[in-house]
Design an enzyme around this catalytic site. Structure first.
Site, PDB file in Angstrom:
ATOM      1  N   HIS A 281      50.560  44.346 -10.117  1.00  0.00           N
ATOM      2  CA  HIS A 281      49.886  45.563  -9.621  1.00  0.00           C
ATOM      3  C   HIS A 281      48.763  45.185  -8.647  1.00  0.00           C
ATOM      4  O   HIS A 281      48.612  45.799  -7.596  1.00  0.00           O
ATOM      5  CB  HIS A 281      49.242  46.348 -10.782  1.00  0.00           C
ATOM      6  CG  HIS A 281      50.198  46.879 -11.812  1.00  0.00           C
ATOM      7  ND1 HIS A 281      50.040  46.651 -13.155  1.00  0.00           N
ATOM      8  CD2 HIS A 281      51.303  47.654 -11.697  1.00  0.00           C
ATOM      9  CE1 HIS A 281      50.999  47.267 -13.835  1.00  0.00           C
ATOM     10  NE2 HIS A 281      51.791  47.869 -12.978  1.00  0.00           N
TER      11      HIS A 281
ATOM     12  N   LYS B 124      55.004  58.914 -24.499  1.00  0.00           N
ATOM     13  CA  LYS B 124      55.124  57.470 -24.279  1.00  0.00           C
ATOM     14  C   LYS B 124      54.108  56.738 -25.153  1.00  0.00           C
ATOM     15  O   LYS B 124      52.925  57.084 -25.163  1.00  0.00           O
ATOM     16  CB  LYS B 124      54.855  57.177 -22.787  1.00  0.00           C
ATOM     17  CG  LYS B 124      55.553  55.930 -22.297  1.00  0.00           C
ATOM     18  CD  LYS B 124      55.497  55.822 -20.793  1.00  0.00           C
ATOM     19  CE  LYS B 124      55.784  54.410 -20.339  1.00  0.00           C
ATOM     20  NZ  LYS B 124      55.578  54.226 -18.909  1.00  0.00           N
TER      21      LYS B 124
ATOM     22  N   ARG C  35      60.213  45.393  -7.302  1.00  0.00           N
ATOM     23  CA  ARG C  35      60.435  44.024  -7.752  1.00  0.00           C
ATOM     24  C   ARG C  35      61.873  43.576  -7.601  1.00  0.00           C
ATOM     25  O   ARG C  35      62.157  42.403  -7.468  1.00  0.00           O
ATOM     26  CB  ARG C  35      60.065  43.888  -9.239  1.00  0.00           C
ATOM     27  CG  ARG C  35      58.612  43.942  -9.509  1.00  0.00           C
ATOM     28  CD  ARG C  35      58.322  44.231 -10.962  1.00  0.00           C
ATOM     29  NE  ARG C  35      58.604  45.607 -11.281  1.00  0.00           N
ATOM     30  CZ  ARG C  35      58.169  46.228 -12.365  1.00  0.00           C
ATOM     31  NH1 ARG C  35      57.473  45.572 -13.258  1.00  0.00           N
ATOM     32  NH2 ARG C  35      58.453  47.491 -12.566  1.00  0.00           N
TER      33      ARG C  35
ATOM     34  N   SER D 296      54.839  45.139 -17.134  1.00  0.00           N
ATOM     35  CA  SER D 296      53.884  45.447 -18.206  1.00  0.00           C
ATOM     36  C   SER D 296      54.543  45.375 -19.581  1.00  0.00           C
ATOM     37  O   SER D 296      53.906  44.986 -20.560  1.00  0.00           O
ATOM     38  CB  SER D 296      53.289  46.839 -18.006  1.00  0.00           C
ATOM     39  OG  SER D 296      52.571  46.885 -16.824  1.00  0.00           O
TER      40      SER D 296
HETATM   41  P1  ADP Z   1      55.525  48.526 -15.168  1.00  0.00           P
HETATM   42  O1  ADP Z   1      56.699  48.999 -14.348  1.00  0.00           O
HETATM   43  O2  ADP Z   1      55.280  47.049 -15.077  1.00  0.00           O
HETATM   44  O3  ADP Z   1      55.516  49.044 -16.584  1.00  0.00           O
HETATM   45  P2  ADP Z   1      53.863  50.597 -14.159  1.00  0.00           P
HETATM   46  O4  ADP Z   1      54.678  51.650 -14.797  1.00  0.00           O
HETATM   47  O5  ADP Z   1      52.396  50.674 -14.405  1.00  0.00           O
HETATM   48  O6  ADP Z   1      54.243  49.144 -14.545  1.00  0.00           O
HETATM   49  O7  ADP Z   1      54.197  50.543 -12.600  1.00  0.00           O
HETATM   50  C1  ADP Z   1      53.428  51.099 -11.583  1.00  0.00           C
HETATM   51  C2  ADP Z   1      53.968  50.617 -10.252  1.00  0.00           C
HETATM   52  O8  ADP Z   1      53.699  49.225 -10.118  1.00  0.00           O
HETATM   53  C3  ADP Z   1      55.475  50.767 -10.053  1.00  0.00           C
HETATM   54  O9  ADP Z   1      55.722  51.109  -8.698  1.00  0.00           O
HETATM   55  C4  ADP Z   1      55.998  49.391 -10.306  1.00  0.00           C
HETATM   56  O10 ADP Z   1      57.220  49.154  -9.608  1.00  0.00           O
HETATM   57  C5  ADP Z   1      54.882  48.569  -9.719  1.00  0.00           C
HETATM   58  N1  ADP Z   1      54.859  47.224 -10.256  1.00  0.00           N
HETATM   59  C6  ADP Z   1      54.711  46.855 -11.549  1.00  0.00           C
HETATM   60  N2  ADP Z   1      54.746  45.513 -11.665  1.00  0.00           N
HETATM   61  C7  ADP Z   1      54.924  45.023 -10.409  1.00  0.00           C
HETATM   62  C8  ADP Z   1      55.075  43.695  -9.867  1.00  0.00           C
HETATM   63  N3  ADP Z   1      55.075  42.628 -10.648  1.00  0.00           N
HETATM   64  N4  ADP Z   1      55.237  43.582  -8.527  1.00  0.00           N
HETATM   65  C9  ADP Z   1      55.278  44.679  -7.746  1.00  0.00           C
HETATM   66  N5  ADP Z   1      55.165  45.947  -8.188  1.00  0.00           N
HETATM   67  C10 ADP Z   1      54.988  46.117  -9.509  1.00  0.00           C
END
Ligand code: ADP
Length: 156
Positions: free
Chosen positions: A17, A41, A90, A128
């Site tokens: 992030h 959730k 990703r 995450s």
């Molecule tokens: P996660 O998908 O890891 O549970 P979130 O729901 O908080 O995390 O995701 C928020 C945004 O951050 C989404 O657009 C997700 O694709 C992006 N994101 C999460 N991890 C990464 C990463 N390692 N690299 C790039 N973008 C990421």
């Protein structure tokens, strides 16, 4: 003013992030990091804890604001006057999921553009869910999360 919303659960914020946010900073006047609160959730960390970690990670960056929201992401965009939604990609599975969300948001509000940044190669394996599993099982998260998260998880 170019305002972007970066929505997510950030449970917890990871280096993936942080990478997306830092690379998006030159593109926008403000980035609102929006913690989407969804009662169905199950989260590991409280919203307050997640907000504190994000604020501490970006304490020296005045363009970043952290807020929580519930309901539709496009409704929150309207409230904060964001015309852009920022998302990270990703993998091809992220692309498939994210493009459907972006297209539905477009149908709901044609003024909002979703902007995708492809993750840096060293961060693409980080998500995450896996970070939470490693934390629960007391594994090493030092290469996955910012220092504020690492230090606070170590203490507890
Ligand atoms: P996660 O998908 O890891 O549970 P979130 O729901 O908080 O995390 O995701 C928020 C945004 O951050 C989404 O657009 C997700 O694709 C992006 N994101 C999460 N991890 C990464 C990463 N390692 N690299 C790039 N973008 C990421």
């Amino acid at each position: 003013m170019k305002i972007a919303l970066f929505p997510g659960s950030f449970d917890p914020i990871t280096l993936g992030h942080v990478d997306i946010i830092q690379r998006a900073l030159p593109l926008f006047d403000n980035i609102i990091i929006g913690i989407g609160v969804n009662s169905s959730k199950k989260n590991l960390f409280s919203v307050d804890q997640r907000i504190t970690w994000i604020k501490d990670t970006f304490s020296s960056e005045p363009k970043i604001i952290v807020e929580q929201y519930s309901g539709l992401t496009i409704d929150f965009c309207e409230k904060i006057k964001a015309h852009y939604i920022l998302r990270g990609l990703r993998s091809s599975s992220d692309f498939e999921y994210e493009s459907i969300i972006a297209q539905n948001n477009k149908l709901l509000d044609k003024h909002i553009e979703t902007i995708f940044l492809v993750s840096s190669p060293q961060y693409s394996p980080i998500n995450s869910f896996i970070v939470r599993e490693i934390i629960i099982n007391k594994g090493d998260i030092s290469r996955l999360v910012p220092a504020v998260v690492l230090n606070s998880v170590k203490v507890n």
